[in-house]
Design an enzyme around this catalytic site. Sequence first.
Site, PDB file in Angstrom:
ATOM      1  N   GLU A  79      -2.057  19.482   1.471  1.00 18.15           N
ATOM      2  CA  GLU A  79      -2.527  18.371   0.648  1.00 18.15           C
ATOM      3  C   GLU A  79      -3.590  18.862  -0.338  1.00 18.15           C
ATOM      4  O   GLU A  79      -4.520  19.559   0.028  1.00 18.15           O
ATOM      5  CB  GLU A  79      -3.115  17.268   1.537  1.00 18.15           C
ATOM      6  CG  GLU A  79      -2.113  16.639   2.490  1.00 18.15           C
ATOM      7  CD  GLU A  79      -1.022  15.827   1.757  1.00 18.15           C
ATOM      8  OE1 GLU A  79      -1.184  15.571   0.547  1.00 18.15           O
ATOM      9  OE2 GLU A  79      -0.020  15.467   2.415  1.00 18.15           O
ATOM     10  N   ARG A  89      -0.799   0.991   6.393  1.00 17.57           N
ATOM     11  CA  ARG A  89       0.519   0.324   6.399  1.00 17.57           C
ATOM     12  C   ARG A  89       0.792  -0.310   7.757  1.00 17.57           C
ATOM     13  O   ARG A  89       1.404  -1.362   7.864  1.00 17.57           O
ATOM     14  CB  ARG A  89       1.597   1.391   6.071  1.00 17.57           C
ATOM     15  CG  ARG A  89       3.020   0.913   6.007  1.00 17.57           C
ATOM     16  CD  ARG A  89       3.966   2.097   5.750  1.00 17.57           C
ATOM     17  NE  ARG A  89       3.863   3.165   6.767  1.00 17.57           N
ATOM     18  CZ  ARG A  89       4.486   3.165   7.944  1.00 17.57           C
ATOM     19  NH1 ARG A  89       5.273   2.171   8.281  1.00 17.57           N
ATOM     20  NH2 ARG A  89       4.332   4.183   8.781  1.00 17.57           N
ATOM     21  N   CYS A 142      -4.776  10.364   8.313  1.00 16.24           N
ATOM     22  CA  CYS A 142      -4.809  11.760   7.873  1.00 16.24           C
ATOM     23  C   CYS A 142      -5.728  11.903   6.677  1.00 16.24           C
ATOM     24  O   CYS A 142      -6.616  12.764   6.638  1.00 16.24           O
ATOM     25  CB  CYS A 142      -3.394  12.267   7.561  1.00 16.24           C
ATOM     26  SG  CYS A 142      -2.400  12.424   9.051  1.00 16.24           S
ATOM     27  N   HIS A 166       0.166  18.291   5.974  1.00 12.55           N
ATOM     28  CA  HIS A 166       1.098  17.378   6.649  1.00 12.55           C
ATOM     29  C   HIS A 166       2.326  18.165   7.116  1.00 12.55           C
ATOM     30  O   HIS A 166       2.841  19.025   6.405  1.00 12.55           O
ATOM     31  CB  HIS A 166       1.552  16.261   5.697  1.00 12.55           C
ATOM     32  CG  HIS A 166       0.771  15.001   5.875  1.00 12.55           C
ATOM     33  ND1 HIS A 166       0.053  14.395   4.871  1.00 12.55           N
ATOM     34  CD2 HIS A 166       0.605  14.198   6.982  1.00 12.55           C
ATOM     35  CE1 HIS A 166      -0.523  13.297   5.334  1.00 12.55           C
ATOM     36  NE2 HIS A 166      -0.221  13.156   6.609  1.00 12.55           N
TER      37      HIS A 166
HETATM   38  N1  PCA Z   1      -0.113  11.149  10.673  1.00 10.33           N
HETATM   39  C1  PCA Z   1      -0.787   9.975  10.154  1.00 10.33           C
HETATM   40  C2  PCA Z   1      -2.001   9.833  11.031  1.00 10.33           C
HETATM   41  C3  PCA Z   1      -1.752  10.645  12.240  1.00 10.33           C
HETATM   42  C4  PCA Z   1      -0.638  11.528  11.879  1.00 10.33           C
HETATM   43  O1  PCA Z   1      -0.184  12.461  12.551  1.00 10.33           O
HETATM   44  C5  PCA Z   1      -1.040  10.064   8.652  1.00 10.33           C
HETATM   45  O2  PCA Z   1      -0.245  10.675   7.931  1.00 10.33           O
HETATM   46  O3  PCA Z   1      -2.018   9.487   8.177  1.00 10.33           O
END
Ligand code: PCA
Length: 208
Positions: A79, A89, A142, A166
């Site tokens: 990111e 959401r 996240c 991610h």
């Molecule tokens: N993904 C979520 C929060 C925890 C995770 O593993 C996110 O993309 O915000």
Amino acid sequence: MPKVLLTGFEPFDGASSNPSQVVVETLGKGHQPSCDLKTLVLPVDRKQAAPKLLSAMRSHEPDLVLMMGVAPRPQIAPERVAINVDDYRIPDNAGNQPAGVPIIEGGPVAYFSSLPVKAIETSLRAHKVPCTVSNSAGTYLCNHVFYQAMHFIATNGLQTKAGFIHLPFFHEHVIDQQKTPSLAEGTVVEGIDLALETCLAAVQVSAV
Ligand code: PCA
């Protein structure tokens, strides 16, 4: 040896596991002999996640913080930026569901990752691991912990490099779903191992 804090998240939204927790546990078993690695699995809870993360940053004083979570993407996604918004959401695991509120009242609009996101992309692709830099970490947990970590570093004047990656779901998570992309667990573990190596090289260069 550089000190590294590697974090993932517990499962949420009814899932039985979270790929980021699996990767943290696998790499925590000794994949990276070139650093002093601490691992942490964070709760999907708006009130508890950041205090746990920041307390580990205070006690471990890492040179590098690599945070991870899962998102329905076809590739590993370093990111580029964390934004100052919580807009969930779905409720988190404690039932919190903020709608368009700042993470830090009066904080900067956004922070860039201080990880070498393009170098990570290049390195993973060279090893045939699907990877593309992402320009939005979303507005859920996240992005929340990513922003909180960058804000902590900035407001304390620390040299710590930090950022968020991610991860896609693993194949086992989507066997009954037609549209959610996935990668093999081993490919994702290899990708994060490579990403750590790339980050460690950058940490060592900036320490010279
Ligand atoms: N993904 C979520 C929060 C925890 C995770 O593993 C996110 O993309 O915000």
